[in-house]
Design a protein around this motif. Structure first.
Motif, PDB file in Angstrom:
ATOM      1  N   HIS A   1      40.064  39.927  50.925  1.00 19.76           N
ATOM      2  CA  HIS A   1      40.627  38.206  50.041  1.00 19.76           C
ATOM      3  C   HIS A   1      40.257  38.333  48.430  1.00 19.76           C
ATOM      4  O   HIS A   1      41.319  37.338  48.168  1.00 19.76           O
TER       5      HIS A   1
ATOM      6  N   LYS B   1      50.857  25.738  30.203  1.00 20.00           N
ATOM      7  CA  LYS B   1      49.663  26.885  30.329  1.00 20.00           C
ATOM      8  C   LYS B   1      48.628  26.178  28.732  1.00 20.00           C
ATOM      9  O   LYS B   1      48.613  25.485  28.167  1.00 20.00           O
TER      10      LYS B   1
ATOM     11  N   GLU C   1      47.266  32.924  31.995  1.00 18.99           N
ATOM     12  CA  GLU C   1      46.476  32.161  30.426  1.00 18.99           C
ATOM     13  C   GLU C   1      45.359  33.069  30.052  1.00 18.99           C
ATOM     14  O   GLU C   1      45.611  31.803  28.888  1.00 18.99           O
TER      15      GLU C   1
ATOM     16  N   ARG D   1      45.215  40.794  43.299  1.00 17.70           N
ATOM     17  CA  ARG D   1      46.790  41.488  43.583  1.00 17.70           C
ATOM     18  C   ARG D   1      47.374  40.030  41.799  1.00 17.70           C
ATOM     19  O   ARG D   1      48.666  41.330  41.055  1.00 17.70           O
ATOM     20  N   GLY D   2      46.916  39.540  41.448  1.00 14.67           N
ATOM     21  CA  GLY D   2      47.734  38.840  40.242  1.00 14.67           C
ATOM     22  C   GLY D   2      48.550  38.268  40.239  1.00 14.67           C
ATOM     23  O   GLY D   2      49.661  37.738  41.639  1.00 14.67           O
TER      24      GLY D   2
ATOM     25  N   VAL E   1      35.644  38.572  52.632  1.00 12.55           N
ATOM     26  CA  VAL E   1      35.652  37.724  51.753  1.00 12.55           C
ATOM     27  C   VAL E   1      36.428  38.907  50.431  1.00 12.55           C
ATOM     28  O   VAL E   1      37.107  38.807  49.417  1.00 12.55           O
TER      29      VAL E   1
ATOM     30  N   LEU F   1      41.367  29.520  33.945  1.00 14.66           N
ATOM     31  CA  LEU F   1      40.913  29.333  35.646  1.00 14.66           C
ATOM     32  C   LEU F   1      40.766  29.845  36.732  1.00 14.66           C
ATOM     33  O   LEU F   1      41.801  31.383  36.178  1.00 14.66           O
ATOM     34  N   PRO F   2      40.101  29.779  37.497  1.00 12.78           N
ATOM     35  CA  PRO F   2      40.326  31.085  38.249  1.00 12.78           C
ATOM     36  C   PRO F   2      42.299  31.883  38.938  1.00 12.78           C
ATOM     37  O   PRO F   2      42.467  30.696  38.931  1.00 12.78           O
ATOM     38  N   PHE F   3      42.036  32.762  38.810  1.00 15.08           N
ATOM     39  CA  PHE F   3      42.775  33.764  39.304  1.00 15.08           C
ATOM     40  C   PHE F   3      44.386  32.912  38.568  1.00 15.08           C
ATOM     41  O   PHE F   3      45.257  33.438  39.391  1.00 15.08           O
ATOM     42  N   LEU F   4      44.280  32.470  37.601  1.00 15.21           N
ATOM     43  CA  LEU F   4      45.696  32.073  37.052  1.00 15.21           C
ATOM     44  C   LEU F   4      46.293  33.111  35.689  1.00 15.21           C
ATOM     45  O   LEU F   4      45.686  32.748  34.321  1.00 15.21           O
ATOM     46  N   PHE F   5      46.011  33.949  35.945  1.00 15.52           N
ATOM     47  CA  PHE F   5      46.513  35.556  35.210  1.00 15.52           C
ATOM     48  C   PHE F   5      47.320  35.829  34.141  1.00 15.52           C
ATOM     49  O   PHE F   5      47.239  35.741  33.053  1.00 15.52           O
TER      50      PHE F   5
ATOM     51  N   GLN G   1      37.738  29.339  44.184  1.00 12.56           N
ATOM     52  CA  GLN G   1      38.213  28.728  43.902  1.00 12.56           C
ATOM     53  C   GLN G   1      37.601  27.743  42.228  1.00 12.56           C
ATOM     54  O   GLN G   1      38.465  27.314  41.614  1.00 12.56           O
TER      55      GLN G   1
ATOM     56  N   GLU H   1      43.456  40.914  47.843  1.00 15.26           N
ATOM     57  CA  GLU H   1      44.676  40.261  47.702  1.00 15.26           C
ATOM     58  C   GLU H   1      44.262  38.817  45.996  1.00 15.26           C
ATOM     59  O   GLU H   1      45.522  38.864  45.216  1.00 15.26           O
ATOM     60  N   LEU H   2      43.096  38.051  45.901  1.00 12.93           N
ATOM     61  CA  LEU H   2      43.325  37.295  45.274  1.00 12.93           C
ATOM     62  C   LEU H   2      43.987  37.879  43.455  1.00 12.93           C
ATOM     63  O   LEU H   2      45.088  37.701  42.724  1.00 12.93           O
TER      64      LEU H   2
END
Ligand code: SF4
Lengths: 321, 444
Positions: free
Chosen positions: A314, A7, A47, A320-321, A311, A41-45, A294, A317-318
């Protein structure tokens, strides 16, 4: 034995930018928008916190655009002739998070509209809508310095996001925006050092860090997208590693760029191999946006209602984790 | 991750016998770490040490080949997490799913249409890579479909079936074509691994979590399969999959975790064409080696291949063209002449518009080291001196009789200086390439 995950550990977060003010806060917006605040970083929930989803602003021009393809103008409809109706439609029908009013008519090569007319458009749009507002000028420094401070004053209390300032021209607008309690868009030409330098200059004028958005200048899909993509990744890595002067949310004018691309505009008659122009244009904008999401983009300024819908789904959706 | 000298030292006999030519085992180890000497120099090295060191010389993410020698599709062998750190090496392979439940005519039409999905952009050919045949009927129908499709195309083939008989029959047809078998899970891995191994195919493993993926790739390797592809589709939730793909690459690059050192595959499911394109966009950016789609609409594929081209461009080497004079159309001695940079994107954008104008024109491409007009101008690579010099060298003065040069609108400020330095009359052209056709037509 469960896999031991690798991580990233970060020491800094992106600042949180607030756009809009409700009645209680001294403005007239029905709701406000918060963006930024990422700790990863984007959508790395797993971390770090990602407290705010990326938001979509829809672009509205003060003059009827003359170089937009029909696939785009017809989706907006007759309201495109009137910025107030257009903005209303973005709010009620297209479900935009924000309006981005571009004062294209201020440009000397366009209509060179007088200041009071432009200020009136800003006021009328604010009156007719309840979502927060972004105002951008025509890009011609002299005209923008004349027009934007007046718009800033007229919108006092509304916590608008106004732009854009550049390294060679930032003082006039920054001073007004600061005085009127708004936030500012700092534009740099796909250059991380200039982005940082400009933020230092603006904050030296005592603009708080959480009232700045970075426009790193994006290119459309197929037209230099990768340069901005990597600049944004590098800036975000630096921000999370502790560089406060790069730790602002990104605003990306994806609609402006994507709809200049030949692939977004050309008719299927001209390029039969490229397939239907309607879906092609929508996809060009949506996929350009996807790539920048991204890379860490926070505010996406878009044009076509269908790309906006795609978008938005989308992003949901992103998130939601 | 490379082993350090000390790591290697721990694997050596530590007797300092000097037979390797080094005074101590440690000195030998340090030299090995720098790859300055071969391991064979030490006659006493143990088997474990040999294995550990050989593993080190392999890339952290295995390179997988699909397709015959002439139509090789490569995935894997990536070395970085972010493209600016070096570059992404092997473009995400894009493939299309065709179900065997379709009629033969329909299948033929699809394969034909998919075969036509290639585009030229900025001087490069953008192509798709794979056709994935998905079993929905019985084994016999699957095998027939594989026979039909493999006869129609030489694209790489993915066999989407978990039915032993179907896969076995299909693999027999595909000798030398190195198909990918998709996908093994905990139940069928023994059977599918045996088949993949026998027929020199690669094997995808599919699981809901990385822990199970690990078990599966280890098992596949034990069963003799070297070429493995990973599908992890946690709850079919987008951010989860991106997280897992990120983790797989980190494990391989940062921890040299061999059982995760394989390319990944993302298979689109239950989405419309728009949604497929958008999700695939995420996966091109975030670490997929292979993507399988249902849509084969031209606009969808053009957009995805363009994104792939962007993301996989070498950031250290912008695409450039040879700087010289390019005659476009049937040029004559009175054809207009315009100047631009040698950055591929700029040149091809200008070229496209000049062609669209149908006005025969000379384009002079100046060596700006692959920079665009404004960047090159700011970096002093697109200066009056350089342009004047290129004009001389290009030989254009012998080809045309007039001396009017059209420059990009963005560098209008250099007009006076350039006129002086070159002796040509400068005409300021449009700022954006899109303005070129009407500009050229109105030159008169
Ligand atoms: S030959 Fe092997 S054991 Fe002998 S000194 Fe060299 S490394 Fe050590």
């Amino acid at each position: 034995m469960a896999l031991e995950l690798v991580k990233d550990k970060w020491v800094n977060a992106v600042s949180v930018l607030t756009i809009g003010a409700t009645k209680e806060e001294g403005g007239s917006r029905g709701r406000i928008v918060k963006c930024g605040g990422e700790e990863s970083l984007p959508f790395l929930f797993s971390e770090g916190k990602i407290p705010h989803r990326p938001v979509i602003a829809m672009e509205v021009l003060d003059v009827e655009p003359d170089d937009w393809p029909r696939t785009l103008t017809s989706a907006i409809g007759p309201a495109i002739k009137n910025p107030v109706e257009w903005a209303q439609k973005c709010e009620s029908e297209f479900k935009a998070d924000l309006i981005c009013l571009r004062l294209a008519g201020a440009h000397p090569d366009a209509q060179n509209k007088p200041v009071d007319q432009l200020v009136k458009v800003v006021k009328d749009v604010l009156k007719a809508t309840t979502i927060p507002l972004i105002i951008v000028g025509c890009g011609e420094d002299k005209r923008d310095n004349e027009v934007l401070p007046q718009c800033s004053q007229a919108a006092k209390g509304e916590k608008v996001l106004i732009g854009e300032v550049v390294q060679e021209n930032y003082k006039t607008l920054t001073a007004s925006v600061l005085a009127d309690g708004h936030s500012i868009i700092a534009q740099s030409p796909i250059d991380i050092n200039i982005a940082k330098q400009l933020n230092i200059l603006i904050t030296d004028m005592s603009m708080p860090l959480d009232r700045v958005a970075i426009n790193p200048t994006v290119g459309a899909l197929g037209y230099g997208l990768e340069y901005a993509y990597s600049i944004m990744e590098r800036a975000r890595l630096a921000a999370l590693s502790g560089d406060k002067m790069l730790a602002m949310p990104f605003i990306s004018f994806v609609g402006y760029e994507a709809w200049r691309a030949k692939e977004a505009k050309a008719l299927v008659l001209e390029f039969p191999k490229w397939g239907s122009e309607l879906e092609r244009g929508i996809t060009w904008e949506a996929l350009t946006t996807t790539a920048f999401l991204q890379a860490g983009a926070d505010i996406m300024v878009m044009r076509h209602p269908k790309s906006v819908e795609l978008v938005r789904n989308h992003i949901e959706e992103l998130m939601r984790g | 991750m490379a082993l350090s000298g000390l790591d290697i030292y721990k694997l050596l006999p530590k007797t300092n016998c000097r037979e390797c030519g080094f005074p101590t085992c440690l000195a030998f180890a340090l030299s090995l770490a720098k790859k300055a000497v071969a391991l064979e120099k030490c006659p006493y090295v143990s088997k474990e040490a040999k294995q550990a060191l050989e593993a080190q010389s392999q890339p952290p993410i295995r390179l997988i080949l699909i397709g015959d020698d002439k139509n090789k599709v490569e995935a894997g062998n990536e070395t970085v997490m972010f493209r600016h750190e070096e570059k992404f090496h092997h473009s995400t392979a894009i493939g299309f799913i065709i179900e065997d439940s379709l009629g033969d005519t329909d299948i033929k039409q699809r394969v034909d249409k998919i075969g036509k999905l290639h585009f030229e952009r900025v001087g490069q050919q953008l192509k798709t890579d794979l056709i994935a045949i998905k079993q929905a009927k019985d084994a016999a129908r699957f095998i027939d479909t594989v026979k039909l499709i493999s006869g129609l195309t030489n694209a790489g083939i993915v066999l989407m079936s978990e039915d032993k008989a179907a896969v076995s029959g299909a693999l027999k047809i595909l000798a030398n074509r190195r198909p990918l078998v998709y996908a093994a899970n905990s139940q069928n891995i023994t059977d599918l691994a045996a088949l993949a191994k026998e027929n020199a195919g690669s094997l995808a493993v599919r699981a809901e979590s990385l822990d199970i993926v690990l078990e599966l790739t280890k098992k596949a390797k034990e069963l003799g399969v070297e070429d493995i592809v990973i599908d992890v589709n946690t709850k079919n939730q987008e951010a989860k999959v991106i997280g897992e793909f990120t983790q797989i690459r980190r494990q391989a690059l940062k921890k040299a975790n061999r059982p995760l050192g394989y390319p990944t595959i993302a298979v689109m499911d239950k989405l419309n064409s728009y949604e497929e394109v958008i999700r695939a966009g995420d996966y091109i950016a975030k670490y997929a080696g292979i993507i399988l789609l249902h849509t084969f609409e031209e606009w969808a594929v053009l957009a995805l291949l363009t994104l792939r081209q962007n993301i996989y461009t070498d950031p250290q080497k912008p695409l450039q063209i040879e700087p010289k004079l390019y005659p476009i159309g049937n040029t004559t001695e009175s054809s207009p002449t315009l100047v631009t940079t040698n950055f591929s994107l700029t040149y091809y954008t200008v070229l496209g518009e000049v062609e669209a104008s149908k006005v025969p024109t000379y384009i002079l491409s100046v060596n700006t080291e692959g920079m665009s007009v404004l960047t090159a101008w700011a970096a002093e690579k697109f200066t009056p001196d350089k342009i004047a010099e290129s004009l001389k060298k290009s030989g254009v003065e012998e080809k045309i009789t007039h001396r009017n040069l059209i420059i990009p609108g963005y560098v209008a400020v250099m007009s006076g200086d350039l006129e002086e330095k070159s002796g040509w009359k400068i005409v300021v052209g449009p700022k954006e390439a899109a303005g070129i056709p009407s500009f050229l037509k109105n030159l008169g």
